[in-house]
Design a protein around this motif. Structure first.
Motif, mmCIF file in Angstrom:
data_model
loop_
_atom_site.group_PDB
_atom_site.id
_atom_site.type_symbol
_atom_site.label_atom_id
_atom_site.label_comp_id
_atom_site.label_asym_id
_atom_site.label_seq_id
_atom_site.Cartn_x
_atom_site.Cartn_y
_atom_site.Cartn_z
ATOM 1 N N VAL A 84 -24.884 40.286 -50.919
ATOM 2 C CA VAL A 84 -25.635 41.006 -51.950
ATOM 3 C C VAL A 84 -26.236 40.115 -53.026
ATOM 4 O O VAL A 84 -27.091 40.565 -53.781
ATOM 5 C CB VAL A 84 -24.772 42.063 -52.681
ATOM 6 N N LEU B 100 -17.315 39.648 -56.263
ATOM 7 C CA LEU B 100 -17.609 40.739 -57.211
ATOM 8 C C LEU B 100 -16.450 41.732 -57.153
ATOM 9 O O LEU B 100 -16.552 42.813 -56.578
ATOM 10 C CB LEU B 100 -18.945 41.390 -56.844
ATOM 11 N N GLU C 290 -19.260 55.543 -53.079
ATOM 12 C CA GLU C 290 -19.970 55.066 -54.269
ATOM 13 C C GLU C 290 -21.294 55.813 -54.396
ATOM 14 O O GLU C 290 -21.964 56.069 -53.398
ATOM 15 C CB GLU C 290 -20.244 53.569 -54.125
ATOM 16 N N MET D 248 -19.156 41.770 -65.314
ATOM 17 C CA MET D 248 -20.334 42.513 -64.845
ATOM 18 C C MET D 248 -20.546 43.732 -65.735
ATOM 19 O O MET D 248 -19.669 44.593 -65.826
ATOM 20 C CB MET D 248 -20.157 42.963 -63.403
HETATM 21 C C1 BGC Z 1 -22.082 48.152 -57.735
HETATM 22 C C2 BGC Z 1 -21.301 46.889 -57.982
HETATM 23 C C3 BGC Z 1 -21.587 45.885 -56.899
HETATM 24 C C4 BGC Z 1 -23.086 45.626 -56.816
HETATM 25 C C5 BGC Z 1 -23.471 44.639 -55.726
HETATM 26 C C6 BGC Z 1 -23.553 47.871 -57.485
HETATM 27 O O1 BGC Z 1 -24.211 49.016 -57.054
HETATM 28 O O2 BGC Z 1 -21.955 49.005 -58.843
HETATM 29 O O3 BGC Z 1 -19.940 47.170 -58.025
HETATM 30 O O4 BGC Z 1 -20.882 44.692 -57.128
HETATM 31 O O5 BGC Z 1 -23.742 46.857 -56.550
HETATM 32 O O6 BGC Z 1 -23.300 45.187 -54.491
#
Ligand code: BGC
Length: 739
Positions: free
Chosen positions: A78, A150, A480, A241
Motif C-alpha cells: 500500500v 502500519l 473496514e 498515523m
Molecule cells: C486505513 C489504514 C491503513 C491504510 C493503508 C486506510 O484506509 O484506515 O489503517 O493503514 O488505509 O492501507
C-alpha cells in the motif's frame, strides 16, 4: 510525556532483563540511540536538496495510478516513499498490519501468519505475549522487504458497532495503551518502524472521511488520547498515523491542536506524523503538524509535492517546516536502524514458530462466558458430538479490509458480500485454513462427530437431538469501511441457536465475532465461548480449550451491552443507507455529520455502564476458568497496590488481577487503574504488586492532570462489575503537566 520518562522506563526494562525478570529483549531505543538518531537526522537534512526533502515527505501507492510510475525497488503493497540513495537513506516500504502482514486483497500471494483479531489479543491482558506477536509480525515484515508496518491500531471501542472493532484492543485506555505499546516494541525490535493509529477518535467507519467528532479536551485526554499516549511511551513508534475524521471541526491530519500541541509539544513526540490514505486535503496541513502525505493518489492532489515546493519557495514558515518534516522522518529511520539493517524481500521466516505464537495468542485470548453444570471441559469419553454452523468444517472467520491476512494458500473459503470493483474484493467474508471440526475430531477420536452447516434448522435440531452435546458455531463478520447496523447475529443464527438449545440441554455456543453481540438465547444454553476471530490456528485453539487441554484465561476487553438502548448513542450517527464504504466515493452530506462524544465523554464502555447504573450482558474484564481464584489483603500505598491471589481450584490456571477505582468521595467513578495476569498451580498463592497509573485517577483540568484531594475507593474486580471489598485511601491533591 517526557522523553526522559520513557528512557528511564527503557533503562528499567533493561535492568529487569539483566536480572532475568522479563522475557523481552532490551528495547533498541535507549537514550544514546535516540540522541544519535536526532543528531544524524539534523546533519543529514543540512546536506539535502529541496527535491530530496520533498521526495521524503510524500508517499505513493506503488501502483500505476494517476500517472505514477512504480519505482523498481517498491514492493507490492500500500505504500512507498523514495529514499535518498546519495545519503544512504533507504526508501520506506510500507505494508498494512495490525494483525499480520496484509494480503492486499489477494495482490500478495506470499502468505503470512494471520494473528487473532485485536479483541482476542486484548483478551489475553498479556503485554509479554503481545510483544511476541509484534516481534513475529515485525520479522515477517522484514523478511518480505518491508521496513514500515502500519500497525499499532488502538482506537477505543467507543462505538461497539464500529466495523473495525476487530482490529482494535477494546475500550479501556490503560489496557489498550499498555498492550499496543508492547506490540509496537516487538515489531520495532526487528529494525522496522511501526505506526500507532488512527490518531485520533476515528471510532466509527460510517462517514469516517468527513464526520466531525465533538468532544472536549478533557474528555479526549482522559480516553482515546490516553491510549495513544501510553502506547507512545511504552512502544516508542517511529510514526503516528493521523485519521480521516474531523475533531471539533478540523480534520485530524490538519489539526494543529492534535498534532502540534498535544502530540509534538505536550508529549514530546520526536518521530513523524503520516496521514491515513486519502486523509489529506491541503498543503497547509504541513504547518499544522502533518509530516508526510501517504498513498497520495487517494487524495484530490499531490499536496506535498508541487504545491509544497511553491510554498517553500515563497514562505519561510514552510521552508522551516520542510526541514523539520524531513528531520523527523530521518530520526525515525535512524532510531530504528533502517539504514543499517536494510530489508530485502525473500528473507527466511520460521513459519512453525510463528504459527505457535498465533496459537498461543488464540488460547489466551478466547473467553469462556458461560459454563453451566460444568458442561465444559468436554469429556474425552463423549460418544456423539454434533457440530453445527459457522463453516466450522472449513476454517475460522477473519475480519476484512486493509488488515486482512492469509497464509500462502489463501483463504479456505471466501463468501462474496456485495459491492462493485475494489469494494467487492474487500467485501469478502474469508476463513483461515484451521477447521474447528477437524480439531474437535482429532481430540475425540472415540466419538462420532457429525456436522451440519446450520442452513436448515430442522436438520440441525435432528442431529443435536441424537448427540450428547451440540456445539453451535455462530459468526459475525465485520469489514473496514462499514459499521454493523446493530449487534444481532446475522443470518438468523439466533433462531438456529435457540432451536438447537431447545433440542439439547448440553448446547455450547462458540462465537466468532468482531465485537460484542446480543445473546437472546443465553439462558437456554449450557456454555458460551467467545472466540473472536481466532487467527490461523483458531480451530486448534478452540478445540484445545473445549476439551480442557488448555485452561481458559481470556478476559473481555470490552463490554457486551444487553441492548442498543444502553449505549450513549442507541442510533448510530450518519447512516443514510447510501454509504458505499469507500471513502473515495462517499461524499460529505450537505449538513455536517456531527458525532457527539460528549454524551459519554471519557466514560467509554464500562465507565459509562457504571455511571448510568446499567447492567451489561457481560461486563468488561469478564471471563471464566476451569479453576477458581480468590484474592485478599488489598493494600494501597501511594501509587502501588499489593494483593494476595490464590488458586483455590483443582488445576493450574491464569487469572487477571484487575484493580479498579470505584468511587471518589463516595461518588461512583469506575476506572481500571492497574492489572496483572498471573499463572498459578492449583493451591498456589502469590502476592502481586500493581503499579497504578496516576493519569487514570486524575481529571484533565486547565492544561494539567489534576488529582483532586479526597477519598478514593479501590477494589479488586473479577471484572468491572463484580468487585471485592473497597479499600479507601485519602489522596493529597496533585497537579502535573505531560512535559
Ligand atoms: C486505513 C489504514 C491503513 C491504510 C493503508 C486506510 O484506509 O484506515 O489503517 O493503514 O488505509 O492501507
Amino acid at each position: 510525556m517526557k522523553f526522559g520518562y520513557r528512557h528511564s522506563f527503557a533503562a528499567l526494562a533493561a535492568a529487569l532483563l539483566a536480572t532475568g525478570a522479563s522475557g523481552r529483549p532490551a528495547p533498541a531505543d535507549d537514550v544514546a540511540v535516540e540522541a544519535d538518531a536526532a543528531a544524524r537526522a539534523a546533519s543529514a537534512v543540512t546536506a539535502m536538496t529541496t527535491d530530496e526533502k520533498l521526495s521524503l515527505v510524500m508517499g505513493i501507492i506503488p501502483a500505476p495510478l494517476k500517472g505514477v510510475k512504480v519505482p523498481p525497488e517498491a514492493v507490492t503493497s500500500v505504500g512507498f516513499v523514495p529514499g535518498v540513495p546519495r545519503l544512504g537513506v533507504p526508501p520506506l516500504t510500507e505494508t498494512d498490519g495490525p494483525l499480520g502482514i496484509s494480503y492486499l486483497q489477494g495482490a500478495r500471494k506470499d502468505g503470512a501468519t494471520p494473528m487473532p483479531s485485536g479483541p482476542a489479543m486484548a483478551s489475553t491482558w498479556n503485554p509479554d505475549l503481545l510483544y511476541r506477536v509484534g516481534a513475529t509480525m515485525g520479522a515477517e515484515a522484514r523478511a518480505k522487504g518491508f521496513n514500515v508496518l502500519l500497525a499499532g491500531a488502538v482506537n477505543l471501542v467507543r462505538e461497539p458497532r464500529n466495523g473495525r472493532t476487530y482490529e482494535y484492543l477494546g475500550e479501556d485506555p490503560l489496557l489498550a495503551g499498555t498492550l499496543i505499546g508492547a506490540s509496537i516494541s516487538g515489531i520495532q525490535s526487528n529494525h522496522v518502524i511501526s505506526t500507532i493509529k488512527h490518531f485520533a477518535l476515528n471510532d466509527q467507519e460510517t462517514g469516517r472521511g468527513y464526520l466531525d467528532v465533538k468532544i472536549s479536551e478533557a474528555e479526549a485526554r482522559e480516553s482515546d488520547l490516553l491510549a495513544i499516549q501510553i502506547g507512545l511511551e511504552r512502544g516508542s513508534p517511529g510514526a503516528v498515523m493521523c485519521s480521516y475524521n474531523k475533531i471539533n471541526g478540523v480534520h485530524a491530519c490538519e489539526n494543529d491542536w492534535l498534532l502540534n500541541k498535544v502530540l509534538k509539544q505536550d508529549w514530546g513526540f520526536k518521530g513523524f506524523v503520516m496521514s491515513d490514505w486519502g486523509a489529506v486535503h491541503n498543503t497547509s496541513s504541513a504547518l499544522h503538524g502533518l509530516d508526510q502525505q501517504s498513498g497520495a493518489q487517494l487524495d484530490d492532489a499531490f499536496h506535498f509535492r508541487e504545491p509544497l515546493r511553491d510554498a517553500v519557495r515563497s514562505d519561510p514558515a514552510y521552508a522551516a517546516r520542510l526541514n523539520d518534516m524531513a528531520r523527523r522522518i530521518l530520526t525515525a529511520i535512524y532510531a530504528r536502524g533502517l539504514d543499517k539493517y536494510p530489508v530485502k524481500p525473500g528473507g527466511d521466516v520460521d513459519w512453525k514458530a510463528h504459527a505457535l505464537v498465533a496459537e498461543e495468542a488464540a488460547k489466551q485470548g478466547i473467553v469462556l462466558l458461560r459454563n453451566e453444570r460444568g458442561v465444559l471441559p468436554l469429556a474425552r469419553t463423549a460418544k456423539r458430538i454434533a457440530v453445527i454452523g459457522g463453516n466450522a468444517d472449513v476454517g475460522v472467520l477473519s475480519g476484512a479490509g486493509g488488515s486482512q491476512v492469509h497464509e500462502k494458500e489463501g483463504p479456505a473459503l471466501a463468501i462474496a458480500r456485495g459491492g462493485d470493483g475494489p469494494r467487492a474484493r474487500i467485501n469478502s467474508e474469508q476463513y483461515h485454513r484451521s477447521s474447528p471440526l477437524k480439531a474437535i475430531r482429532a481430540l475425540a477420536p472415540q466419538a462420532v462427530v457429525s456436522y451440519r452447516d446450520g442452513r436448515y434448522v430442522s436438520d440441525a435440531v435432528a442431529i443435536a437431538k441424537s448427540a450428547e452435546v451440540a456445539i453451535v458455531f455462530a459468526n459475525e463478520w465485520r469489514v473496514e469501511g462499514a459499521d454493523v447496523p446493530d449487534l444481532t447475529l446475522p443470518d438468523r443464527q439466533n433462531e438456529l441457536i435457540a432451536a438447537v438449545a431447545a433440542a439439547n440441554a448440553n448446547t455450547i455456543v462458540v462465537l466468532q465475532t468482531g465485537g460484542p453481540v446480543e445473546m437472546p438465547w443465553l439462558g437456554q444454553t449450557a456454555a458460551v465461548v467467545e472466540a473472536w476471530y481466532p487467527g490461523m490456528r483458531g480451530g486448534e485453539a478452540i478445540a484445545s480449550l473445549l476439551f480442557g487441554e488448555t485452561n481458559f484465561s481470556g478476559r473481555l476487553p470490552l463490554s457486551f451491552p444487553a441492548s442498543l438502548s444502553q449505549l450513549p448513542r442507541p442510533v448510530l450517527d450518519g447512516r443514510t443507507g447510501n454509504e458505499t464504504g469507500n471513502i473515495a466515493a462517499d461524499r460529505a452530506p450537505e449538513t455536517p455529520l456531527v458525532v457527539d462524544y460528549s454524551v459519554e465523554g471519557s466514560d467509554v464502555g464500562y465507565r459509562w455502564f457504571a455511571r448510568q447504573g446499567q447492567k451489561p450482558l457481560f461486563p468488561f474484564g469478564f471471563g471464566l476458568s476451569y479453576t477458581d481464584f480468590s484474592t485478599d489483603s488489598l493494600k494501597i500505598s501511594g501509587l502501588t497496590a499489593t494483593v494476595n491471589v490464590h488458586n483455590v481450584g483443582q488445576r493450574e490456571g491464569a487469572t487477571v488481577l484487575q484493580l479498579y477505582l470505584t468511587a471518589r468521595d463516595g461518588q461512583v467513578r469506575r476506572r481500571l487503574v492497574g492489572y496483572q495476569r498471573v499463572t498459578l498451580q492449583a493451591g498456589a498463592s502469590q502476592t502481586v504488586k500493581l503499579p497504578l497509573d496516576r493519569r487514570v485517577l486524575a481529571d484533565w483540568e486547565n492544561g494539567k492532570w489534576s488529582i483532586r484531594g479526597g477519598r478514593y475507593s479501590f477494589a479488586i474486580g473479577e471484572n468491572a462489575e463484580s468487585l471485592g471489598p473497597d479499600k479507601t485511601v485519602t489522596l493529597q491533591p496533585m497537579r502535573w503537566t505531560d512535559r
